[in-house]
Design a protein around this motif. Structure first.
Motif, PDB file in Angstrom:
ATOM      1  N   GLY A  17       0.782  -1.226   0.000  1.00  0.00           N
ATOM      2  CA  GLY A  17       0.000   0.000   0.000  1.00  0.00           C
ATOM      3  C   GLY A  17       0.814   1.275   0.000  1.00  0.00           C
ATOM      4  N   GLU A  18       2.131   1.170   0.105  1.00  0.00           N
ATOM      5  CA  GLU A  18       2.955   2.381   0.050  1.00  0.00           C
ATOM      6  C   GLU A  18       2.783   3.064  -1.301  1.00  0.00           C
ATOM      7  OE1 GLU A  18       7.695   3.673   0.203  1.00  0.00           O
ATOM      8  OE2 GLU A  18       7.092   1.599   0.573  1.00  0.00           O
ATOM      9  N   ARG A  19       2.681   4.390  -1.279  1.00  0.00           N
ATOM     10  CA  ARG A  19       2.447   5.128  -2.512  1.00  0.00           C
ATOM     11  C   ARG A  19       3.609   6.082  -2.778  1.00  0.00           C
ATOM     12  NH1 ARG A  19      -2.404   5.218  -4.657  1.00  0.00           N
ATOM     13  NH2 ARG A  19      -2.211   7.331  -5.415  1.00  0.00           N
ATOM     14  N   ASN A  20       4.206   5.930  -3.950  1.00  0.00           N
ATOM     15  CA  ASN A  20       5.289   6.807  -4.390  1.00  0.00           C
ATOM     16  C   ASN A  20       4.917   7.362  -5.759  1.00  0.00           C
ATOM     17  OD1 ASN A  20       7.267   6.171  -2.191  1.00  0.00           O
ATOM     18  ND2 ASN A  20       7.081   4.127  -3.065  1.00  0.00           N
ATOM     19  N   ARG A  58      -4.211  15.933  -7.451  1.00  0.00           N
ATOM     20  CA  ARG A  58      -5.471  15.530  -6.816  1.00  0.00           C
ATOM     21  C   ARG A  58      -5.873  14.127  -7.246  1.00  0.00           C
ATOM     22  NH1 ARG A  58      -6.630  21.122  -7.806  1.00  0.00           N
ATOM     23  NH2 ARG A  58      -7.641  20.612  -9.796  1.00  0.00           N
ATOM     24  N   LEU A  59      -5.578  13.788  -8.485  1.00  0.00           N
ATOM     25  CA  LEU A  59      -5.936  12.478  -9.027  1.00  0.00           C
ATOM     26  C   LEU A  59      -5.229  11.348  -8.280  1.00  0.00           C
ATOM     27  CD1 LEU A  59      -7.573  11.199 -11.387  1.00  0.00           C
ATOM     28  CD2 LEU A  59      -5.493  11.380 -12.771  1.00  0.00           C
ATOM     29  N   PHE A  60      -3.984  11.586  -7.880  1.00  0.00           N
ATOM     30  CA  PHE A  60      -3.188  10.537  -7.238  1.00  0.00           C
ATOM     31  C   PHE A  60      -3.158  10.658  -5.713  1.00  0.00           C
ATOM     32  CE2 PHE A  60      -1.661  10.324 -11.560  1.00  0.00           C
ATOM     33  CZ  PHE A  60      -1.437   8.977 -11.753  1.00  0.00           C
ATOM     34  N   ALA A  61      -3.738  11.703  -5.163  1.00  0.00           N
ATOM     35  CA  ALA A  61      -3.715  11.909  -3.708  1.00  0.00           C
ATOM     36  C   ALA A  61      -4.624  10.903  -3.012  1.00  0.00           C
ATOM     37  CB  ALA A  61      -4.145  13.324  -3.363  1.00  0.00           C
ATOM     38  N   LYS A  90       1.507  19.716  -0.498  1.00  0.00           N
ATOM     39  CA  LYS A  90       1.527  19.534   0.954  1.00  0.00           C
ATOM     40  C   LYS A  90       0.112  19.578   1.525  1.00  0.00           C
ATOM     41  CE  LYS A  90       4.490  19.119   3.294  1.00  0.00           C
ATOM     42  NZ  LYS A  90       5.098  17.846   3.773  1.00  0.00           N
ATOM     43  N   ALA A  91      -0.733  20.431   0.964  1.00  0.00           N
ATOM     44  CA  ALA A  91      -2.116  20.504   1.424  1.00  0.00           C
ATOM     45  C   ALA A  91      -2.882  19.221   1.120  1.00  0.00           C
ATOM     46  CB  ALA A  91      -2.809  21.699   0.780  1.00  0.00           C
ATOM     47  N   LEU A  92      -2.404  18.440   0.147  1.00  0.00           N
ATOM     48  CA  LEU A  92      -3.029  17.167  -0.213  1.00  0.00           C
ATOM     49  C   LEU A  92      -2.386  15.983   0.507  1.00  0.00           C
ATOM     50  CD1 LEU A  92      -3.370  17.805  -4.057  1.00  0.00           C
ATOM     51  CD2 LEU A  92      -5.252  17.631  -2.411  1.00  0.00           C
ATOM     52  N   ARG A  93      -1.577  16.260   1.518  1.00  0.00           N
ATOM     53  CA  ARG A  93      -0.922  15.251   2.354  1.00  0.00           C
ATOM     54  C   ARG A  93       0.151  14.465   1.606  1.00  0.00           C
ATOM     55  NH1 ARG A  93      -3.846  11.469   6.307  1.00  0.00           N
ATOM     56  NH2 ARG A  93      -1.718  11.533   7.101  1.00  0.00           N
ATOM     57  N   TYR A  94       0.860  15.118   0.722  1.00  0.00           N
ATOM     58  CA  TYR A  94       2.048  14.522   0.123  1.00  0.00           C
ATOM     59  C   TYR A  94       3.275  14.899   0.951  1.00  0.00           C
ATOM     60  CZ  TYR A  94      -0.285  13.459  -4.365  1.00  0.00           C
ATOM     61  OH  TYR A  94      -1.098  12.964  -5.351  1.00  0.00           O
ATOM     62  N   TYR A 252       4.071   5.206  -9.220  1.00  0.00           N
ATOM     63  CA  TYR A 252       3.572   5.808 -10.452  1.00  0.00           C
ATOM     64  C   TYR A 252       4.627   6.768 -10.992  1.00  0.00           C
ATOM     65  CZ  TYR A 252      -0.850   4.108  -8.557  1.00  0.00           C
ATOM     66  OH  TYR A 252      -1.830   3.317  -8.021  1.00  0.00           O
ATOM     67  N   PHE A 253       5.044   6.535 -12.225  1.00  0.00           N
ATOM     68  CA  PHE A 253       6.026   7.386 -12.884  1.00  0.00           C
ATOM     69  C   PHE A 253       5.298   8.126 -14.003  1.00  0.00           C
ATOM     70  CE2 PHE A 253       8.046   3.781 -10.965  1.00  0.00           C
ATOM     71  CZ  PHE A 253       9.178   4.296 -10.349  1.00  0.00           C
ATOM     72  N   ILE A 254       5.046   9.414 -13.787  1.00  0.00           N
ATOM     73  CA  ILE A 254       4.124  10.189 -14.608  1.00  0.00           C
ATOM     74  C   ILE A 254       4.890  11.194 -15.456  1.00  0.00           C
ATOM     75  CG2 ILE A 254       2.055  11.612 -14.561  1.00  0.00           C
ATOM     76  CD1 ILE A 254       1.789  10.687 -11.553  1.00  0.00           C
ATOM     77  N   PHE A 255       4.590  11.218 -16.740  1.00  0.00           N
ATOM     78  CA  PHE A 255       5.253  12.135 -17.660  1.00  0.00           C
ATOM     79  C   PHE A 255       4.271  13.170 -18.202  1.00  0.00           C
ATOM     80  CE2 PHE A 255       8.100   8.564 -17.451  1.00  0.00           C
ATOM     81  CZ  PHE A 255       9.337   9.166 -17.442  1.00  0.00           C
ATOM     82  N   PRO A 256       4.790  14.306 -18.662  1.00  0.00           N
ATOM     83  CA  PRO A 256       3.900  15.401 -19.098  1.00  0.00           C
ATOM     84  C   PRO A 256       2.962  15.050 -20.239  1.00  0.00           C
ATOM     85  CG  PRO A 256       6.144  16.214 -18.785  1.00  0.00           C
ATOM     86  CD  PRO A 256       6.214  14.717 -18.701  1.00  0.00           C
TER      87      PRO A 256
END
Length: 339
Positions: A17-20, A58-61, A90-94, A252-256
Protein backbone atom coordinates in the motif's frame (compact mmCIF):
# COMPACT_ATOMS: atom_id res chain seq x y z
CA UNK A 1 35.78 6.36 15.95
CA UNK A 2 33.59 3.39 15.06
CA UNK A 3 34.90 0.46 13.07
CA UNK A 4 33.27 0.32 9.65
CA UNK A 5 32.48 -3.35 10.26
CA UNK A 6 29.89 -2.14 12.82
CA UNK A 7 27.78 -0.80 9.97
CA UNK A 8 25.70 -3.37 8.13
CA UNK A 9 23.22 -2.85 5.32
CA UNK A 10 19.60 -3.82 5.70
CA UNK A 11 17.15 -4.36 2.89
CA UNK A 12 14.24 -1.93 2.88
CA UNK A 13 11.31 -4.20 2.08
CA UNK A 14 8.32 -2.96 0.13
CA UNK A 15 5.43 -1.83 2.29
CA UNK A 16 2.03 -3.01 1.02
CA UNK A 17 0.00 0.00 0.00
CA UNK A 18 2.95 2.38 0.05
CA UNK A 19 2.45 5.13 -2.51
CA UNK A 20 5.29 6.81 -4.39
CA UNK A 21 4.34 9.34 -7.06
CA UNK A 22 7.13 10.46 -9.39
CA UNK A 23 5.80 13.45 -11.31
CA UNK A 24 7.84 14.85 -14.18
CA UNK A 25 6.65 18.43 -14.49
CA UNK A 26 8.62 18.91 -17.69
CA UNK A 27 11.36 17.21 -19.67
CA UNK A 28 13.41 20.33 -20.40
CA UNK A 29 16.79 20.77 -18.72
CA UNK A 30 19.66 23.23 -18.79
CA UNK A 31 22.17 20.37 -18.72
CA UNK A 32 23.00 17.50 -21.06
CA UNK A 33 24.25 14.80 -18.69
CA UNK A 34 25.84 11.80 -20.35
CA UNK A 35 23.53 9.36 -18.53
CA UNK A 36 20.24 11.31 -18.80
CA UNK A 37 17.29 8.90 -18.85
CA UNK A 38 14.75 11.31 -20.36
CA UNK A 39 13.65 10.22 -23.83
CA UNK A 40 11.79 13.08 -25.57
CA UNK A 41 10.49 10.75 -28.27
CA UNK A 42 8.65 8.80 -25.57
CA UNK A 43 8.12 11.41 -22.84
CA UNK A 44 7.25 14.49 -24.90
CA UNK A 45 8.69 18.00 -24.65
CA UNK A 46 5.86 19.99 -23.10
CA UNK A 47 5.70 21.63 -19.67
CA UNK A 48 2.74 20.77 -17.46
CA UNK A 49 0.67 23.92 -16.85
CA UNK A 50 0.16 24.62 -13.16
CA UNK A 51 -3.56 23.86 -13.37
CA UNK A 52 -2.88 20.47 -14.97
CA UNK A 53 -0.18 19.62 -12.45
CA UNK A 54 -2.56 20.41 -9.57
CA UNK A 55 -5.34 18.35 -11.15
CA UNK A 56 -3.00 15.38 -11.54
CA UNK A 57 -1.85 15.71 -7.92
CA UNK A 58 -5.47 15.53 -6.82
CA UNK A 59 -5.94 12.48 -9.03
CA UNK A 60 -3.19 10.54 -7.24
CA UNK A 61 -3.71 11.91 -3.71
CA UNK A 62 -5.08 9.75 -0.91
CA UNK A 63 -6.47 12.03 1.82
CA UNK A 64 -6.66 9.17 4.32
CA UNK A 65 -2.88 8.70 4.36
CA UNK A 66 0.31 10.41 3.31
CA UNK A 67 1.86 9.64 -0.07
CA UNK A 68 5.41 10.31 -1.21
CA UNK A 69 5.75 12.78 -4.07
CA UNK A 70 8.98 13.30 -5.98
CA UNK A 71 8.90 16.27 -8.36
CA UNK A 72 11.23 15.74 -11.31
CA UNK A 73 12.19 17.01 -14.72
CA UNK A 74 14.22 17.53 -16.71
CA UNK A 75 15.06 20.19 -14.17
CA UNK A 76 11.95 20.87 -12.04
CA UNK A 77 13.08 24.31 -10.84
CA UNK A 78 12.74 25.50 -14.45
CA UNK A 79 8.98 25.32 -13.86
CA UNK A 80 7.90 28.87 -12.96
CA UNK A 81 5.13 27.67 -10.62
CA UNK A 82 7.08 25.04 -8.71
CA UNK A 83 6.73 26.71 -5.31
CA UNK A 84 2.93 26.92 -5.66
CA UNK A 85 2.75 23.31 -6.80
CA UNK A 86 4.71 22.22 -3.72
CA UNK A 87 2.39 24.10 -1.38
CA UNK A 88 -0.65 22.56 -3.04
CA UNK A 89 0.89 19.10 -2.76
CA UNK A 90 1.53 19.53 0.95
CA UNK A 91 -2.12 20.50 1.42
CA UNK A 92 -3.03 17.17 -0.21
CA UNK A 93 -0.92 15.25 2.35
CA UNK A 94 2.05 14.52 0.12
CA UNK A 95 5.55 14.26 1.57
CA UNK A 96 7.36 16.28 -1.10
CA UNK A 97 10.88 15.90 -2.44
CA UNK A 98 12.30 17.99 -5.28
CA UNK A 99 15.08 16.37 -7.32
CA UNK A 100 17.25 19.14 -8.79
CA UNK A 101 20.52 19.39 -10.66
CA UNK A 102 21.43 22.20 -8.26
CA UNK A 103 20.92 25.29 -10.40
CA UNK A 104 17.69 26.23 -8.56
CA UNK A 105 16.11 28.57 -11.10
CA UNK A 106 13.49 31.26 -10.38
CA UNK A 107 15.09 32.11 -7.01
CA UNK A 108 13.76 28.83 -5.68
CA UNK A 109 15.33 29.12 -2.21
CA UNK A 110 13.72 32.54 -1.73
CA UNK A 111 10.23 31.48 -2.80
CA UNK A 112 9.80 28.63 -0.34
CA UNK A 113 10.31 28.20 3.38
CA UNK A 114 12.30 25.17 4.57
CA UNK A 115 9.28 23.84 6.48
CA UNK A 116 7.22 23.78 3.26
CA UNK A 117 9.40 21.08 1.68
CA UNK A 118 10.34 17.67 3.06
CA UNK A 119 13.57 17.25 1.09
CA UNK A 120 15.54 19.13 -1.53
CA UNK A 121 17.71 16.62 -3.33
CA UNK A 122 20.77 17.58 -5.37
CA UNK A 123 22.44 15.50 -8.08
CA UNK A 124 26.23 15.35 -8.16
CA UNK A 125 28.34 12.65 -9.77
CA UNK A 126 31.81 13.30 -8.46
CA UNK A 127 33.74 14.61 -5.46
CA UNK A 128 35.25 17.45 -7.48
CA UNK A 129 34.85 19.26 -10.78
CA UNK A 130 37.41 17.06 -12.52
CA UNK A 131 35.17 14.01 -12.06
CA UNK A 132 31.70 15.56 -12.04
CA UNK A 133 31.83 18.09 -14.85
CA UNK A 134 32.81 15.75 -17.73
CA UNK A 135 29.61 13.85 -16.85
CA UNK A 136 27.19 16.69 -16.06
CA UNK A 137 28.68 19.76 -17.73
CA UNK A 138 31.36 22.38 -17.25
CA UNK A 139 30.93 24.50 -14.14
CA UNK A 140 28.17 22.30 -12.69
CA UNK A 141 30.14 21.19 -9.64
CA UNK A 142 30.74 24.73 -8.45
CA UNK A 143 27.13 25.88 -8.96
CA UNK A 144 25.63 22.76 -7.37
CA UNK A 145 27.84 22.78 -4.28
CA UNK A 146 27.41 26.53 -3.74
CA UNK A 147 23.61 26.22 -3.87
CA UNK A 148 23.70 23.15 -1.68
CA UNK A 149 25.62 25.06 0.99
CA UNK A 150 23.04 27.88 0.75
CA UNK A 151 20.17 25.44 1.17
CA UNK A 152 21.78 23.83 4.21
CA UNK A 153 22.47 27.24 5.77
CA UNK A 154 18.83 28.25 5.27
CA UNK A 155 17.61 25.13 7.02
CA UNK A 156 16.36 23.03 4.10
CA UNK A 157 16.57 19.26 4.62
CA UNK A 158 18.92 18.18 1.86
CA UNK A 159 20.04 14.96 0.26
CA UNK A 160 22.44 14.12 -2.53
CA UNK A 161 22.09 11.64 -5.37
CA UNK A 162 25.15 10.17 -7.10
CA UNK A 163 24.63 8.06 -10.20
CA UNK A 164 27.39 5.46 -10.34
CA UNK A 165 28.87 4.60 -13.72
CA UNK A 166 32.19 3.51 -15.16
CA UNK A 167 33.06 7.21 -15.35
CA UNK A 168 33.06 7.82 -11.61
CA UNK A 169 33.02 4.57 -9.63
CA UNK A 170 36.74 4.81 -8.89
CA UNK A 171 36.07 8.13 -7.14
CA UNK A 172 32.94 7.12 -5.23
CA UNK A 173 34.93 6.49 -2.04
CA UNK A 174 35.69 10.23 -1.88
CA UNK A 175 32.04 11.28 -1.85
CA UNK A 176 31.30 10.75 1.89
CA UNK A 177 33.92 13.32 2.92
CA UNK A 178 32.39 15.85 0.52
CA UNK A 179 28.90 15.26 1.91
CA UNK A 180 30.14 15.69 5.46
CA UNK A 181 31.80 18.97 4.51
CA UNK A 182 28.61 20.21 2.78
CA UNK A 183 26.43 19.30 5.75
CA UNK A 184 24.35 16.74 3.86
CA UNK A 185 23.02 13.88 5.98
CA UNK A 186 21.24 11.71 3.37
CA UNK A 187 23.09 10.06 0.50
CA UNK A 188 21.44 8.16 -2.35
CA UNK A 189 23.77 6.04 -4.46
CA UNK A 190 22.03 5.24 -7.73
CA UNK A 191 22.83 2.61 -10.33
CA UNK A 192 22.97 3.93 -13.87
CA UNK A 193 19.59 3.44 -15.54
CA UNK A 194 19.47 1.69 -18.89
CA UNK A 195 17.16 4.30 -20.35
CA UNK A 196 17.58 7.37 -22.51
CA UNK A 197 21.19 8.13 -23.36
CA UNK A 198 22.71 5.45 -21.14
CA UNK A 199 20.73 2.68 -22.84
CA UNK A 200 22.96 3.10 -25.88
CA UNK A 201 26.19 3.69 -23.97
CA UNK A 202 27.45 0.28 -22.85
CA UNK A 203 30.75 1.76 -21.72
CA UNK A 204 28.99 3.55 -18.83
CA UNK A 205 27.82 0.39 -17.10
CA UNK A 206 29.62 -1.12 -14.12
CA UNK A 207 30.52 -4.80 -13.83
CA UNK A 208 28.79 -6.68 -10.95
CA UNK A 209 32.02 -7.45 -9.09
CA UNK A 210 33.15 -3.87 -9.24
CA UNK A 211 29.80 -2.61 -7.92
CA UNK A 212 29.79 -5.06 -5.01
CA UNK A 213 33.39 -4.27 -4.11
CA UNK A 214 32.83 -0.51 -4.08
CA UNK A 215 29.31 0.58 -3.18
CA UNK A 216 28.72 -1.19 0.19
CA UNK A 217 32.13 -0.08 1.47
CA UNK A 218 31.45 3.52 0.46
CA UNK A 219 28.10 3.32 2.25
CA UNK A 220 29.87 2.13 5.41
CA UNK A 221 32.29 5.02 5.24
CA UNK A 222 29.41 7.48 4.87
CA UNK A 223 27.47 5.95 7.77
CA UNK A 224 30.55 6.25 9.95
CA UNK A 225 30.47 10.01 9.21
CA UNK A 226 26.86 10.24 10.40
CA UNK A 227 25.24 10.05 6.94
CA UNK A 228 22.15 7.94 6.16
CA UNK A 229 22.87 6.02 2.94
CA UNK A 230 20.46 4.31 0.55
CA UNK A 231 21.52 2.33 -2.50
CA UNK A 232 19.95 -0.21 -4.89
CA UNK A 233 20.00 -3.86 -3.97
CA UNK A 234 20.98 -4.83 -7.47
CA UNK A 235 21.56 -8.53 -6.82
CA UNK A 236 19.66 -11.02 -4.67
CA UNK A 237 21.30 -13.52 -2.35
CA UNK A 238 20.45 -17.21 -3.03
CA UNK A 239 18.07 -17.42 -0.06
CA UNK A 240 16.22 -14.18 -0.84
CA UNK A 241 12.84 -14.21 -2.56
CA UNK A 242 12.21 -11.94 -5.52
CA UNK A 243 9.49 -9.34 -5.03
CA UNK A 244 8.19 -6.94 -7.65
CA UNK A 245 7.26 -3.42 -6.58
CA UNK A 246 4.72 -3.34 -9.39
CA UNK A 247 2.70 -5.90 -7.42
CA UNK A 248 3.48 -4.90 -3.85
CA UNK A 249 3.65 -1.10 -3.75
CA UNK A 250 1.90 1.70 -5.61
CA UNK A 251 4.57 3.39 -7.71
CA UNK A 252 3.57 5.81 -10.45
CA UNK A 253 6.03 7.39 -12.88
CA UNK A 254 4.12 10.19 -14.61
CA UNK A 255 5.25 12.13 -17.66
CA UNK A 256 3.90 15.40 -19.10
CA UNK A 257 2.40 13.63 -22.10
CA UNK A 258 0.10 11.68 -19.78
CA UNK A 259 1.92 8.36 -19.79
CA UNK A 260 1.95 6.62 -16.41
CA UNK A 261 4.37 3.75 -15.86
CA UNK A 262 4.50 1.35 -12.93
CA UNK A 263 8.04 0.15 -13.73
CA UNK A 264 10.82 2.64 -14.55
CA UNK A 265 12.69 0.07 -16.64
CA UNK A 266 9.91 0.37 -19.21
CA UNK A 267 10.08 4.11 -19.78
CA UNK A 268 11.88 3.90 -23.12
CA UNK A 269 8.96 1.92 -24.54
CA UNK A 270 5.25 2.64 -25.17
CA UNK A 271 4.15 -0.17 -22.86
CA UNK A 272 2.90 2.00 -19.98
CA UNK A 273 0.04 0.37 -18.11
CA UNK A 274 -1.84 3.60 -17.37
CA UNK A 275 -2.50 6.98 -18.95
CA UNK A 276 -4.20 10.22 -18.02
CA UNK A 277 -6.88 11.32 -20.46
CA UNK A 278 -9.48 14.04 -19.90
CA UNK A 279 -8.56 14.22 -16.24
CA UNK A 280 -9.04 10.48 -15.62
CA UNK A 281 -6.52 7.73 -14.86
CA UNK A 282 -7.22 4.96 -17.34
CA UNK A 283 -5.88 1.43 -17.60
CA UNK A 284 -4.56 0.58 -21.05
CA UNK A 285 -5.48 -2.66 -22.76
CA UNK A 286 -2.99 -4.78 -24.61
CA UNK A 287 0.40 -6.32 -23.88
CA UNK A 288 1.75 -3.73 -21.45
CA UNK A 289 4.14 -3.75 -18.51
CA UNK A 290 1.62 -4.91 -15.89
CA UNK A 291 1.02 -8.13 -17.83
CA UNK A 292 4.60 -9.21 -17.10
CA UNK A 293 4.90 -8.42 -13.39
CA UNK A 294 3.42 -11.76 -12.27
CA UNK A 295 5.87 -13.88 -14.27
CA UNK A 296 8.45 -15.82 -12.27
CA UNK A 297 11.82 -16.57 -13.84
CA UNK A 298 15.14 -17.84 -12.39
CA UNK A 299 16.84 -14.52 -13.17
CA UNK A 300 14.51 -12.55 -10.88
CA UNK A 301 13.23 -9.42 -12.61
CA UNK A 302 11.34 -10.33 -15.77
CA UNK A 303 11.56 -6.77 -17.11
CA UNK A 304 15.36 -6.85 -16.89
CA UNK A 305 15.35 -10.12 -18.83
CA UNK A 306 12.98 -8.81 -21.48
CA UNK A 307 14.43 -5.33 -21.96
CA UNK A 308 18.09 -5.72 -20.99
CA UNK A 309 18.86 -9.39 -21.45
CA UNK A 310 22.49 -8.66 -22.32
CA UNK A 311 23.02 -7.62 -18.70
CA UNK A 312 21.86 -10.92 -17.24
CA UNK A 313 24.80 -13.22 -16.49
CA UNK A 314 23.87 -16.71 -17.61
CA UNK A 315 25.36 -19.46 -15.46
CA UNK A 316 28.22 -21.33 -17.12
CA UNK A 317 28.01 -24.39 -14.83
CA UNK A 318 24.35 -25.16 -15.33
CA UNK A 319 23.33 -23.62 -12.02
CA UNK A 320 21.06 -20.69 -11.33
CA UNK A 321 22.25 -17.39 -12.82
CA UNK A 322 22.83 -14.34 -10.68
CA UNK A 323 19.39 -12.94 -9.91
CA UNK A 324 18.54 -9.30 -10.49
CA UNK A 325 16.35 -7.66 -7.83
CA UNK A 326 13.49 -5.29 -8.54
CA UNK A 327 14.84 -1.87 -9.51
CA UNK A 328 12.93 -0.27 -6.63
CA UNK A 329 14.39 -2.54 -3.91
CA UNK A 330 16.88 -0.64 -1.74
CA UNK A 331 19.42 -1.24 0.97
CA UNK A 332 20.26 1.30 3.61
CA UNK A 333 23.12 1.92 6.00
CA UNK A 334 22.24 3.91 9.09
CA UNK A 335 24.60 6.01 11.23
CA UNK A 336 24.69 4.96 14.86
CA UNK A 337 22.66 7.99 15.98
CA UNK A 338 19.72 6.93 13.76
CA UNK A 339 19.42 3.35 15.02
Amino acid sequence: MQNTSDFKARTVDFKPGERNVFLHLLTQCNLACRHCYINPAQHGTNILPKETALAWLRLFARPERESNLILLGGEPTLHPDLAEIIRAAKALRYAVTVDSNGFLFHNFLERLRPDELDFLSFSLDGPDAAVNDPIRGEGVFQVCTENLRKAVALGFRTSLICTVSALNIDHLHRMPALLADLGVRRFFIQVIGLRGKSAAADSLQVEPGRWLATVPETARQAARLGIHVTYPKVFLEPEEAFSCAGLTADNYFIFPNGRVYRCPLCEDHPIHSLCIENGQLLHRNGLNEDRFFKLRIPEGCVMSRLLHSENIDDSTDGGQPRRISCCMLKQEMLPLAAR
